[in-house]
Design a protein around this motif. Structure first.
Motif, PDB file in Angstrom:
ATOM      1  N   PRO A  22       0.836  -1.202   0.000  1.00  0.00           N
ATOM      2  CA  PRO A  22       0.000   0.000   0.000  1.00  0.00           C
ATOM      3  C   PRO A  22       0.865   1.245   0.000  1.00  0.00           C
ATOM      4  O   PRO A  22       2.001   1.222   0.483  1.00  0.00           O
ATOM      5  N   PRO A  23       0.367   2.329  -0.544  1.00  0.00           N
ATOM      6  CA  PRO A  23       1.156   3.557  -0.541  1.00  0.00           C
ATOM      7  C   PRO A  23       1.336   4.072   0.883  1.00  0.00           C
ATOM      8  O   PRO A  23       0.463   3.911   1.722  1.00  0.00           O
ATOM      9  N   ARG A  24       2.482   4.639   1.143  1.00  0.00           N
ATOM     10  CA  ARG A  24       2.740   5.217   2.467  1.00  0.00           C
ATOM     11  C   ARG A  24       2.005   6.539   2.584  1.00  0.00           C
ATOM     12  O   ARG A  24       1.988   7.323   1.647  1.00  0.00           O
ATOM     13  N   PRO A  25       1.419   6.805   3.742  1.00  0.00           N
ATOM     14  CA  PRO A  25       0.777   8.102   3.927  1.00  0.00           C
ATOM     15  C   PRO A  25       1.835   9.188   4.041  1.00  0.00           C
ATOM     16  O   PRO A  25       3.004   8.898   4.282  1.00  0.00           O
ATOM     17  N   GLU A  90       0.765  -0.447  13.426  1.00  0.00           N
ATOM     18  CA  GLU A  90       1.495  -1.266  14.388  1.00  0.00           C
ATOM     19  C   GLU A  90       2.675  -0.445  14.880  1.00  0.00           C
ATOM     20  O   GLU A  90       3.277   0.299  14.100  1.00  0.00           O
ATOM     21  N   CYS A  91       2.983  -0.558  16.153  1.00  0.00           N
ATOM     22  CA  CYS A  91       4.114   0.170  16.734  1.00  0.00           C
ATOM     23  C   CYS A  91       5.020  -0.800  17.475  1.00  0.00           C
ATOM     24  O   CYS A  91       4.587  -1.882  17.879  1.00  0.00           O
ATOM     25  N   ARG A  92       6.249  -0.391  17.658  1.00  0.00           N
ATOM     26  CA  ARG A  92       7.220  -1.155  18.441  1.00  0.00           C
ATOM     27  C   ARG A  92       8.031  -0.185  19.291  1.00  0.00           C
ATOM     28  O   ARG A  92       8.320   0.919  18.860  1.00  0.00           O
ATOM     29  N   ALA A  93       8.394  -0.648  20.474  1.00  0.00           N
ATOM     30  CA  ALA A  93       9.245   0.143  21.364  1.00  0.00           C
ATOM     31  C   ALA A  93      10.625  -0.503  21.438  1.00  0.00           C
ATOM     32  O   ALA A  93      10.770  -1.717  21.250  1.00  0.00           O
ATOM     33  N   TYR A  94      11.608   0.343  21.700  1.00  0.00           N
ATOM     34  CA  TYR A  94      12.987  -0.120  21.828  1.00  0.00           C
ATOM     35  C   TYR A  94      13.568   0.388  23.140  1.00  0.00           C
ATOM     36  O   TYR A  94      13.196   1.446  23.633  1.00  0.00           O
ATOM     37  N   LYS A  95      14.500  -0.370  23.693  1.00  0.00           N
ATOM     38  CA  LYS A  95      15.123  -0.002  24.957  1.00  0.00           C
ATOM     39  C   LYS A  95      16.096   1.168  24.787  1.00  0.00           C
ATOM     40  O   LYS A  95      16.358   1.890  25.738  1.00  0.00           O
ATOM     41  N   CYS A 127       6.184   3.663  14.602  1.00  0.00           N
ATOM     42  CA  CYS A 127       4.849   3.207  14.189  1.00  0.00           C
ATOM     43  C   CYS A 127       4.786   3.213  12.672  1.00  0.00           C
ATOM     44  O   CYS A 127       5.402   4.060  12.023  1.00  0.00           O
ATOM     45  N   TYR A 128       4.043   2.288  12.121  1.00  0.00           N
ATOM     46  CA  TYR A 128       3.955   2.130  10.677  1.00  0.00           C
ATOM     47  C   TYR A 128       2.641   1.446  10.314  1.00  0.00           C
ATOM     48  O   TYR A 128       1.993   0.849  11.167  1.00  0.00           O
ATOM     49  N   ILE A 129       2.272   1.533   9.052  1.00  0.00           N
ATOM     50  CA  ILE A 129       1.078   0.875   8.542  1.00  0.00           C
ATOM     51  C   ILE A 129       1.465  -0.544   8.148  1.00  0.00           C
ATOM     52  O   ILE A 129       2.456  -0.740   7.441  1.00  0.00           O
ATOM     53  N   ILE A 130       0.703  -1.526   8.618  1.00  0.00           N
ATOM     54  CA  ILE A 130       0.970  -2.902   8.239  1.00  0.00           C
ATOM     55  C   ILE A 130       0.108  -3.280   7.044  1.00  0.00           C
ATOM     56  O   ILE A 130      -0.982  -2.751   6.873  1.00  0.00           O
TER      57      ILE A 130
END
Length: 133
Positions: A22-25, A90-95, A127-130
């Protein structure tokens, strides 16, 4: 003859590539992530919002330290843009601030990141679109 077959199939192959992802916003879309800065066992939940632009690793920095101390991370549907399908985010956290050391599993609007019953350090988030089928 082979060249003409390739020329015939090339437009279809290129067309299928354009639909594969899909196209990125635009990069100006920013989500609000609620950082629970109180213990996971504390009945009074204290949260602080952090603005995270889509597709950009964002440093999580709250005074007085250079990292966030958190027990839970949640995508805030009320403070996030209405023109972004939050069910596809979807998002992810990092230390760490560089995004090298994983700090959470992927979290979504319906499934927050439950980090710990105690506070743990969060250095950055993305965060990004899956893609959905």
């Amino acid at each position: 003859m082979q060249f003409s077959l390739l020329a015939l199939h090339l437009p279809f192959a290129l067309a299928s590539l354009t639909y594969a992802s899909p196209p990125r916003p635009p990069s100006n879309h920013t989500l609000s992530i609620l950082i629970q800065t109180s213990s996971g066992l504390d009945p009074v939940h204290i949260t602080i919002p952090l603005q995270v632009p889509l597709y950009h690793l964002t440093r999580c920095s709250l005074p007085p330290s250079h990292l966030c101390s958190a027990s839970k991370l949640t995508i805030d549907p009320l403070s996030s843009p209405t023109n972004v399908d939050l069910n596809a985010v979807e998002c992810r956290a990092y230390k760490d601030a560089e995004g090298m050391l994983p700090g959470s599993a992927a979290f979504t609007v319906g499934k927050p990141a439950l980090l710990s019953t105690n506070l743990v350090d969060v250095g950055s988030m993305i965060c990004y679109i899956i893609e959905t089928d």
